[in-house]
Design an enzyme around this catalytic site. Structure first.
Site, short mmCIF file in Angstrom:
data_model
loop_
_atom_site.label_atom_id
_atom_site.label_comp_id
_atom_site.label_asym_id
_atom_site.label_seq_id
_atom_site.Cartn_x
_atom_site.Cartn_y
_atom_site.Cartn_z
N HIS A 148 0.87 -1.18 0.00
CA HIS A 148 0.00 0.00 0.00
C HIS A 148 0.91 1.23 0.00
CE1 HIS A 148 -3.18 -2.87 1.14
NE2 HIS A 148 -4.04 -1.93 0.78
N GLU A 213 -5.35 -4.30 -7.24
CA GLU A 213 -6.72 -3.75 -7.39
C GLU A 213 -6.74 -2.47 -8.21
OE1 GLU A 213 -8.22 -3.56 -3.33
OE2 GLU A 213 -7.79 -5.69 -3.02
N TYR A 289 -13.54 -9.92 -2.60
CA TYR A 289 -14.35 -9.72 -1.40
C TYR A 289 -15.82 -9.69 -1.86
CZ TYR A 289 -10.11 -8.06 0.95
OH TYR A 289 -8.85 -7.97 1.50
N GLU A 330 -6.30 -12.11 -2.45
CA GLU A 330 -6.83 -11.37 -1.30
C GLU A 330 -8.34 -11.54 -1.29
OE1 GLU A 330 -5.23 -7.14 -1.01
OE2 GLU A 330 -7.09 -6.97 0.14
C1 BMA Z 1 -7.09 -2.25 4.11
C2 BMA Z 1 -7.64 -2.08 5.51
C3 BMA Z 1 -6.84 -1.00 6.18
C4 BMA Z 1 -5.36 -1.34 6.15
C5 BMA Z 1 -4.91 -1.68 4.73
C6 BMA Z 1 -3.51 -2.21 4.68
O1 BMA Z 1 -7.82 -3.17 3.38
O2 BMA Z 1 -7.52 -3.28 6.23
O3 BMA Z 1 -7.27 -0.89 7.54
O4 BMA Z 1 -4.60 -0.29 6.63
O5 BMA Z 1 -5.76 -2.66 4.19
O6 BMA Z 1 -3.36 -3.35 5.47
#
Ligand code: BMA
Length: 411
Positions: A148, A213, A289, A330
């Protein structure tokens, strides 16, 4: 219970025999009919990294081998924290608390490494990640890394709606900053070395899943904030810099669009939005999801499961045509309100038919700790949770592999 254990034992025994048969040099040994026919009819892609380490190649080969008969279970940040605890340096995992085993696949996320932080966006220390990744490898487990990434230009988080991607490409204003971010990755990745007994080191193989994504509009590298061409250029630049210039040879590259922004029925068209090309991707992932109980999806259970099966069929067909591995990289159901999630939704539909069961693994997202971080969600149960018993059945199913079920994946 006894029957269950017996079936599990028998299946494991058969799987082990088939597996070691595939690995030994005796040509007369035959693997299971299923994997044999799958292997014979399809092209077998090599890793996109010609200089990949032996262990990385073995992992890729073995993933292909076991995928048609098994589903490996994965969990994000499994060693870092759980719904009711935060790591104190000792070994723990909500998964292990229920089943006695770690998940087969361990997920870690590098968001924040890009800014030079010593903890990621969820407060996990990179130093701890390094240790857990190496330890999981040593036990025979498998690691995957997502990222991220913070916006290298504005330093906003991944969810920033900024037009940044074009600025990171060669010749653009933010290119050098982006290269510096990739260099931070190199430094971390090169620290993932396990010591062998003879004093030599092994570079821990990683299923690397950057820029995930991207067909959604929630990340700065996603649709709407960047063009399809620029996303492809970003992906290729990432591969070419890390693989060719920095000689990272422990990476298996996973592409992972989101299910909610495609219609999987019969056609991979939506899936292939901004696909960087077969020479840049090793693994076809899908983040799902949507079909598994996403609050914004008001479809009934039957329709959801039909779509779930269709998404798996589309994905495994495509992977089969390309000779690559596929995975549910995921997903899951936030806070697990639906009983029977593990057996009735996952097992029944992953093993619905010859195609669906070719998927190699299913990684559920993190068990965020709601006391420390109010409003966060968890995707795996913990011992007191109402789906813990169903999860135990999932674990006991002989086709589902946790870490302790894995054959030797690196030989
Ligand atoms: C997202 C959530 C956030 C988190 C991010 C990275 O889907 O779970 O709360 O900070 O992933 O793990």
């Amino acid at each position: 219970m006894y029957m269950h254990a017996l079936t599990r034992l028998l299946t494991l025994l058969l799987a082990t025999i088939a597996f070691s048969a595939c690995n030994n040099t005796d040509d007369s040994a035959t693997p299971s009919t299923e994997s044999l026919s799958a292997n014979e009819s399809a092209p077998q892609a090599e890793l996109i990294t010609p200089h990949a380490t032996e262990e990385t190649r073995a992992l890729y080969r073995n993933l292909k081998k076991i995928a048609p008969d098994t589903l490996m279970f994965g969990h994000e940040d499994t060693s870092a924290y759980g719904v009711e605890w935060w790591t104190d340096g000792t070994d723990r995992s909500d998964i292990k608390d229920i089943t006695g085993s770690y998940p087969a696949i361990h997920g870690s996320d590098l968001g924040g490494l890009d800014l030079g932080w010593d903890k990621n966006l969820d407060d996990v220390r990179f130093e701890d990640y390094q240790r857990w990744i190496i330890d999981a490898y040593k036990r025979g487990g498998i690691n995957t890394i997502s990222w991220h990434m913070y916006d290298p230009i504005t330093e906003g988080n991944s969810w920033a709606k900024t037009d940044t991607v074009s600025k990171l490409l060669p010749g653009a204003e933010g290119h050098e900053r982006f290269i510096a971010v990739l260099d931070r990755f190199v430094e971390f990745n090169e620290s993932l070395k396990a010591q062998n007994e003879d004093g030599s080191e092994t570079w821990v193989p990683i299923l690397f899943r950057p820029w995930h994504e991207h067909n959604g509009d929630w990340f700065w590298w996603g649709k709407g904030h960047t063009s399809e061409a620029d996303y492809i250029a970003l992906w290729r630049l990432t591969v070419e810099y890390l693989r060719d210039e920095k000689k990272q040879s422990n990476l298996i590259w996973a592409f992972s669009p989101d299910r909610s922004r495609m219609n999987p029925h019969n056609t991979p068209e939506g899936y292939l939005y901004a696909y960087p090309g077969d020479d840049y991707v090793d693994m076809l992932g899908l983040d799902n999801y949507w079909d598994l109980g996403h609050p914004a999806n008001d479809a009934g259970m039957e329709e959801r499961m039909t779509k779930f099966v269709e998404s798996l069929e589309m994905l495994t067909d495509l992977a089969e045509q390309k000779g690559k591995v596929s995975a549910l990289t995921e997903g899951g159901q936030a806070n697990l309100p639906e009983q029977g999630f593990w057996t009735e939704q996952i097992i029944q539909h992953v093993f619905a038919n010859e195609k669906t069961r070719r998927i190699s693994y299913f990684l559920v997202w993190r068990n965020a700790n709601p006391t420390l971080y109010p409003g966060t969600e968890y995707f795996a149960p913990y011992p007191e949770h109402s789906t813990a018993a169903d999860f135990l059945k999932f674990y006991q199913d002989p086709r589902v592999f946790f870490e302790s079920d894995l054959p030797a994946m690196y030989r």
